[in-house]
Design an enzyme around this catalytic site. Structure first.
Site, PDB file in Angstrom:
ATOM      1  N   LYS A  33     -17.276 -20.978  -4.755  1.00 23.09           N
ATOM      2  CA  LYS A  33     -16.494 -21.027  -3.325  1.00 23.09           C
ATOM      3  C   LYS A  33     -16.247 -19.737  -2.772  1.00 23.09           C
ATOM      4  CE  LYS A  33     -12.539 -23.222  -1.149  1.00 23.09           C
ATOM      5  NZ  LYS A  33     -11.927 -24.345  -1.129  1.00 23.09           N
ATOM      6  N   ASP A  78     -13.775 -23.731   5.632  1.00 21.48           N
ATOM      7  CA  ASP A  78     -14.011 -24.655   4.574  1.00 21.48           C
ATOM      8  C   ASP A  78     -12.841 -25.826   4.856  1.00 21.48           C
ATOM      9  OD1 ASP A  78     -14.664 -26.361   2.545  1.00 21.48           O
ATOM     10  OD2 ASP A  78     -13.445 -25.394   0.988  1.00 21.48           O
TER      11      ASP A  78
HETATM   12  C1  RNT Z   1     -12.624 -27.516  -3.039  1.00 25.08           C
HETATM   13  C2  RNT Z   1     -13.711 -28.107  -3.814  1.00 25.08           C
HETATM   14  C3  RNT Z   1     -13.570 -29.303  -4.766  1.00 25.08           C
HETATM   15  C4  RNT Z   1     -12.652 -30.172  -4.318  1.00 25.08           C
HETATM   16  C5  RNT Z   1     -12.661 -31.438  -5.050  1.00 25.08           C
HETATM   17  C6  RNT Z   1     -11.289 -32.205  -5.032  1.00 25.08           C
HETATM   18  O1  RNT Z   1     -12.643 -26.695  -2.447  1.00 25.08           O
HETATM   19  O2  RNT Z   1     -14.505 -28.523  -2.686  1.00 25.08           O
HETATM   20  O3  RNT Z   1     -14.871 -29.841  -4.812  1.00 25.08           O
HETATM   21  O4  RNT Z   1     -12.642 -30.756  -3.073  1.00 25.08           O
HETATM   22  O5  RNT Z   1     -12.702 -31.315  -6.344  1.00 25.08           O
END
Ligand code: RNT
Ligand code: ZN
Length: 419
Positions: A228, A294
């Site tokens: 991320k 996001d």
């Molecule tokens: C968070 C991620 C992750 C979550 C889930 C709940 O930024 O996208 O995938 O949304 O695991």
């Protein structure tokens, strides 16, 4: 079958035939492509542990009533959403949805037995995630990369167990259960030493992945790492960035998960697939829609979604890259949110499968980029919807606004009992 729908399909079939696309073959292919529905949209990622007001590392906004409060309600809601989608079905579970009150780092497949039995009964696949968030053992927002050893050890155990659970689920259901790792660990402001946290994460992951799956086990499970760019509260530094996980995955023979909301806004996930998949065995997508950041808005058939699905088709990736959804919106009916995202994804998949890709490709190989561009735009308007409605009609799935009406009836007759 509705006569008009069949006629429309026959017409569409003849149009596609002109371009060398056999719609009946496309229908057979479409049947095989699973879409994994994220269970966590059903209750705003709260889970069943009754942890109360513990800080959450996922930002869900809105206060629409009737979130699911237990496994039975969540499963009923998912079934309702699935009744509106023609795709092959999988459900993506998080460990916080265990139905026995064991600690988050002491779970086995038995804690998910109700989910497994239900999946078996309904012919759904399952995927799995450890919930490395919203828990008292989160340490200032850190889990596997915490400076505190006891914190890391707690979550390492959860990670090791999740691999056993995932493998057991895969074996029970006779199909691959993807086990996704996403951790929120990061910092609001600039770290003094980025490497320190990444070294700690590497050490934790090395312990979690110490067991290498055998060829046989690999049929039933795969580990994927979800990077991320930033989160709310981790704007300056996320330990598990995309680059970090990609490098780790290639070196250690694990997979990656690409969430379409986890990159710079102008980066294209569609472009990444052919760059990454040849070098790793397992790739999962978290399909989401980001609005400025996001934000995890409900997936629609926008350019981003279509470009990802077209890339899966053009690169022949549909059996090599797994599709999962990941969005949550507590301002609208959650079952409808799922249905909208499932249907948009299914339609984008269908659009890509129906595309006369070979003609675009031929133009490219002939060096005729004018024709390539012309065809790309021309093919945007082929009669996909006639094929779509035919699929829905043949499976008894409501068409158009009737799908929403079904959710509205469900809200009135079932969901209102939850208030
Ligand atoms: C968070 C991620 C992750 C979550 C889930 C709940 O930024 O996208 O995938 O949304 O695991
Ligand atoms: Zn995600």
């Amino acid at each position: 079958m509705n006569k008009k729908i069949v006629e429309n399909y026959e017409h569409a079939k003849s149009v596609y035939k002109i371009y060398g696309v056999d719609t009946d073959k496309v229908l057979a292919l479409f049947e095989q492509i699973p879409v994994s529905l994220h269970c966590w949209n059903g209750d705003d990622i709260k889970g069943f542990e009754g942890l109360g007001e513990v800080e959450s590392q996922n930002l869900v906004t809105g206060n629409y009533p009737y979130p699911a409060r237990n496994g039975d309600e969540l499963r009923a809601d998912i079934e309702m959403a699935f009744s509106l989608s023609p795709s092959r079905q999988k459900v993506n579970l998080h460990s916080m949805y265990a139905e026995r009150q064991n600690p988050r780092n002491d779970l086995t497949i038995e804690d998910f037995q109700l989910w497994v039995d239900w999946a078996k009964k309904n012919n759904y696949g399952l995927d799995f995630n450890t919930s490395f968030f919203t828990h008292p053992m989160m340490n200032k927002g850190f889990s596997l990369a915490s400076l505190d050893k006891a914190t890391r050890d707690y979550w390492i155990k959860a990670g090791i167990d999740s691999r056993k659970i995932s493998l057991a689920i895969g074996k029970e259901l006779g199909q691959k259960c993807y086990n996704n790792f996403w951790i929120p660990d990061g910092l609001k402001d600039i770290p003094a030493n980025r490497l320190r946290y990444r070294e700690l994460l590497t050490d934790s992951l090395d312990q979690i992945f110490a067991h290498k799956y055998t060829e046989e086990e690999r049929k039933y499970t795969a580990d994927v790492l979800e990077g991320k760019l930033f989160g709310i509260g981790t704007e300056s530094f996320v330990v598990g960035s995309h680059d970090y996980y990609l490098a780790y995955a290639i070196k250690n023979g694990v997979g990656v998960c690409m969430d379409t909301g986890h990159y710079h806004p102008t980066e294209s996930v569609a472009d990444k697939l052919s760059a990454v998949r040849p070098f790793i065995n397992d790739l999962m997508l978290h399909v989401t829609r980001s609005v400025r950041w996001d934000s995890d808005h409900v997936v629609l058939q926008d350019d981003e979604l279509l470009s990802v699905m077209k890339e899966l088709k053009r690169g022949n990736f549909y059996d090599k890259i797994a599709i999962g959804l990941d969005f949550f919106d507590a301002t609208i009916n959650r079952v409808a949110a799922w249905a909208i995202g499932l249907r948009a994804t299914a339609k984008a998949i269908l659009t890509s499968l129906l595309e006369p890709t070979h003609l675009i490709d031929e133009a490219e190989l002939n060096g005729d980029f004018t024709e390539r561009l012309f065809l790309m735009d021309e093919f945007e308007n082929l009669p996909v919807n006639a094929v779509w409605e035919y699929i829905l009609e043949s499976k008894g799935i409501p068409i158009g606004i009737e799908a929403l009406k079904k959710v509205q009836r469900y809200e009135k007759e079932e969901l209102t009992k939850r208030s």
